[in-house]
Design an enzyme around this catalytic site. Structure first.
Site, PDB file in Angstrom:
ATOM      1  N   GLY A  14     108.018 -92.062 -54.991  1.00  0.00           N
ATOM      2  CA  GLY A  14     109.194 -91.692 -54.199  1.00  0.00           C
ATOM      3  C   GLY A  14     110.135 -90.840 -55.038  1.00  0.00           C
ATOM      4  N   CYS A  27     103.601 -94.595 -59.675  1.00  0.00           N
ATOM      5  CA  CYS A  27     104.732 -93.753 -60.073  1.00  0.00           C
ATOM      6  C   CYS A  27     106.065 -94.491 -59.832  1.00  0.00           C
ATOM      7  CB  CYS A  27     104.652 -92.415 -59.344  1.00  0.00           C
ATOM      8  SG  CYS A  27     105.627 -91.145 -60.136  1.00  0.00           S
ATOM      9  N   TYR A  28     106.864 -94.056 -58.855  1.00  0.00           N
ATOM     10  CA  TYR A  28     108.122 -94.765 -58.596  1.00  0.00           C
ATOM     11  C   TYR A  28     107.849 -96.250 -58.314  1.00  0.00           C
ATOM     12  CZ  TYR A  28     112.537 -96.124 -56.402  1.00  0.00           C
ATOM     13  OH  TYR A  28     113.710 -96.772 -56.087  1.00  0.00           O
ATOM     14  N   HIS A  50      99.146 -90.329 -60.217  1.00  0.00           N
ATOM     15  CA  HIS A  50      98.831 -90.457 -58.782  1.00  0.00           C
ATOM     16  C   HIS A  50      97.317 -90.498 -58.565  1.00  0.00           C
ATOM     17  CE1 HIS A  50     102.853 -89.981 -57.023  1.00  0.00           C
ATOM     18  NE2 HIS A  50     103.102 -89.319 -58.135  1.00  0.00           N
ATOM     19  N   GLU A  89      95.842 -91.052 -55.832  1.00  0.00           N
ATOM     20  CA  GLU A  89      95.501 -90.669 -54.453  1.00  0.00           C
ATOM     21  C   GLU A  89      95.265 -89.180 -54.268  1.00  0.00           C
ATOM     22  OE1 GLU A  89      98.348 -91.636 -55.644  1.00  0.00           O
ATOM     23  OE2 GLU A  89     100.093 -90.842 -54.595  1.00  0.00           O
ATOM     24  N   ASP A  99      92.015 -85.098 -29.319  1.00  0.00           N
ATOM     25  CA  ASP A  99      92.786 -86.333 -29.166  1.00  0.00           C
ATOM     26  C   ASP A  99      92.772 -86.837 -27.724  1.00  0.00           C
ATOM     27  OD1 ASP A  99      93.314 -85.758 -31.765  1.00  0.00           O
ATOM     28  OD2 ASP A  99      95.364 -85.068 -31.438  1.00  0.00           O
ATOM     29  N   LYS A 107      93.646 -87.999 -38.105  1.00  0.00           N
ATOM     30  CA  LYS A 107      92.838 -87.062 -37.307  1.00  0.00           C
ATOM     31  C   LYS A 107      91.338 -87.183 -37.617  1.00  0.00           C
ATOM     32  CE  LYS A 107      92.808 -83.387 -34.568  1.00  0.00           C
ATOM     33  NZ  LYS A 107      93.593 -83.211 -33.360  1.00  0.00           N
TER      34      LYS A 107
END
Ligand code: XMP
Length: 561
Positions: free
Chosen positions: A103, A130-131, A217, A219, A275, A417
């Site tokens: 963050g 991280c944060y 990170h 991710e 969708d 998605k």
């Protein structure tokens, strides 16, 4: 186009185009394929007792959503929640562990968001990124300071304690992505440093009771072994089994939809996009004829789109579809409208009117089904999401009639998605339909610069059809986020045979993108561009010049209007 005409079988000439392309126009085959498929087996449903989830506590990082996607890629259900979400909302998900996101704040700033008490009291594994790591340090008695060496970008992580379950199958040294100004100066009691980088002595920390922190990170794609680390956390630390599959999602959803709707009636706007198609097929599988889809032909659709959608869903899947040909209404509403935002507004308003009129004809209706996806949900719930300037007011046919006093049915609201596509496949939708490129709600109207009229629509349809066929023939369709034609309001002089021509300029746009937020123009092969250009000027009357758009987003946008 009348409904009767729609029911006619597709002509041979539609199936095999002049270019020999057989992908466009084969919707009857596609529909037959769907009708024959039943790819989700009942045994994939996850019993209540075996439910598991990882909860991401969001502190506002631009990567928070990515964490949830990565965890789900490990077949473990994951939800992102605001940092102040009460335990009562999370408990029903049966969490097996928490991940605290990064963050923009600094833990010492007044009002900096912190983790709720249950994160430490429930004795579940916790991973701070991280944060998130700094929050753990701050709350558990360590010290965070503004490091004199900040780290942004690549760093090399060296493992200090290779026996940690987090590090299974990891290289001793591997590249990681850093983005932090604050650092851990003093570990909280009971924690040890497990890995370091050149500038960050505590790049990973851990305690015996399953609380970990990463300064980097895992991710993001720039941390190549990040997926392995997250997988280790989810499986080896949290003990997840990995039973989140699209098959299990479908079976859970069918039961949920039936429970929610009971004997009620549902309406849905069907546009033929991924969708709205997946929503319709999922709800239809659950409640059959209690669902009515309203398919509005606004006259702004691409060639063969109306027939394709109608035939697949009504004729071959036996779904209840109300087809409304409102093209004249939309066209007269667009008369004289030049401004892009005015076009969107006019189309949006007209769509609501048509939809409401048709819905009223159906009689008593209880639910409105919508193809809302998880990124929209996250954006609307995140307490720390950043406000962004509005560039275009997107009109999405699925999201419009919010003022109707109906209960919402949003079976895809927890899916990304790519997961929606997988659900489509699991429900038997063929790849052809599942991998359709996005098409904007206002349709071809925002690809015709200036006033929209029938003549221009026909020109654009023909040019667009050629672009799509050639891109598909070159097997580039799926690699491109979007590829289409634009009819500009520029006319220029040309020569055909011995004659002077004065015709329209058509532009071709093809972009690659991850999420439409940014996009790069696609480096299409010259010979493909040449073929497209040749075919357009030869086959589309009124066009004598073709250009290729070589701007990225930003500074341009994907659509021209
Ligand atoms: P832009 O042009 O803003 O487009 O770069 C980003 C993505 O959004 C689509 N788009 C729309 N979709 N209603 C929609 O449903 C709209 O009004 C609209 N405008 C743009 C565009 O096709 C691209 O995928």
């Amino acid at each position: 186009m009348s409904e009767e005409k729609l029911k006619q079988p597709v002509s041979e000439s539609h199936r095999v185009t002049t270019s020999g392309d057989i992908e466009v126009g084969t919707y009857l085959e596609i529909a037959k394929e769907i009708a024959g498929q039943q790819s989700v087996s009942a045994k994939e449903a996850v019993p209540e007792t075996e439910r598991e989830a990882i909860i991401v506590i969001d502190f506002g990082s631009q990567y928070s959503m990515l964490i949830a996607r990565r965890v789900r890629e490990c077949h473990v259900y994951c939800e992102l929640v605001a940092h102040d979400t009460p335990w009562e909302k999370i408990a029903p998900l049966n969490p097996k562990g928490f991940i605290l996101s990064g963050g923009p704040a600094s833990v010492y700033e007044p009002g900096a968001p912190l983790a709720p008490a249950y994160i430490y009291e429930k004795h579940l594994p916790v991973l701070g990124i991280c944060y998130g790591m700094q929050v753990i340090t701050h709350q558990l008695g360590g010290r965070v300071t503004r490091g004199n060496k900040q780290e942004y970008g690549h760093a090399v992580l060296h493992l200090g304690a290779a026996d940690s379950p987090l590090f299974a199958d990891l290289s001793q040294s591997s590249p990681v992505w850093m983005s932090h100004g604050d650092s851990i100066d003093e570990l909280p009691p009971g924690f040890t440093a497990l890995a370091y980088t050149e500038n960050t002595p505590v790049a990973v920390m851990g305690s015996k009771n399953g609380i970990f922190g990463f300064q980097f990170h895992p991710e993001v794609a720039h941390t190549p072994e990040g997926k392995t680390i997250l997988r280790n956390f989810v499986y080896k630390v949290c003990g997840c089994k990995g039973n989140w599959t699209m098959g299990s999602f479908v079976n859970d959803s069918l039961a949920k939809i039936r429970g929610q709707v009971c004997g009620g009636k549902v309406i849905s706007a069907l546009s033929g996009g991924v969708d709205s198609s997946v929503v319709a097929i999922l709800i239809h599988r659950a409640i059959g004829d209690q669902l009515t889809c309203i398919f509005v032909n606004n006259g702004l659709l691409r060639r063969e789109e109306v027939e394709r959608t109608f035939n697949v869903f009504r004729l071959n899947m036996g779904m209840n579809i109300v087809y409304v040909d409102a093209s004249e209404r939309f066209l007269s509403r667009l008369k004289g409208v030049i401004d892009p935002e005015q076009k969107r507004k006019a189309i949006g308003e007209e769509f609501i009117r048509v939809f409401e009129e048709e819905a009223n004809k159906i009689g008593q209706v209880d639910f409105l089904a919508q193809g809302t996806l998880y990124p929209d949900v996250i954006e609307s719930i995140s307490s720390v999401s950043k406000a962004s300037a509005k560039i275009k007011t997107h009109h999405n046919v699925g999201g419009l009639p919010a003022r109707m006093t109906l209960k919402l049915l949003e079976p895809l609201r927890f899916l990304f998605k790519d997961e929606v596509r997988q659900v489509g496949l699991a429900l038997g939708l063929p790849e052809e339909m599942v991998w359709r490129q996005p098409f904007p709600g206002p349709g071809l109207a925002i690809r015709i610069i200036g006033e929209v009229n029938k003549e221009k629509l026909e020109i654009l349809r023909s040019a667009d059809f050629i672009v799509m066929n050639e891109i598909k023939k070159a097997k580039l369709y799926r690699q491109l986020w979007q590829s289409f034609a634009i009819l500009t309001d520029v006319k220029s002089v040309g020569v055909m045979g011995d004659y002077r021509t004065y015709g329209y300029l058509v532009a071709i746009r093809a972009v690659t993108s991850e999420d439409a937020m940014t996009a790069d123009w696609a480096r299409l092969p010259y010979d493909l561009l040449a073929r497209i250009s040749n075919r357009i000027v030869n086959e589309v009357p009124g066009v004598n010049r073709v250009v290729y758009d070589i701007t990225s987003k930003p500074p341009s946008t994907i659509e021209w209007e």
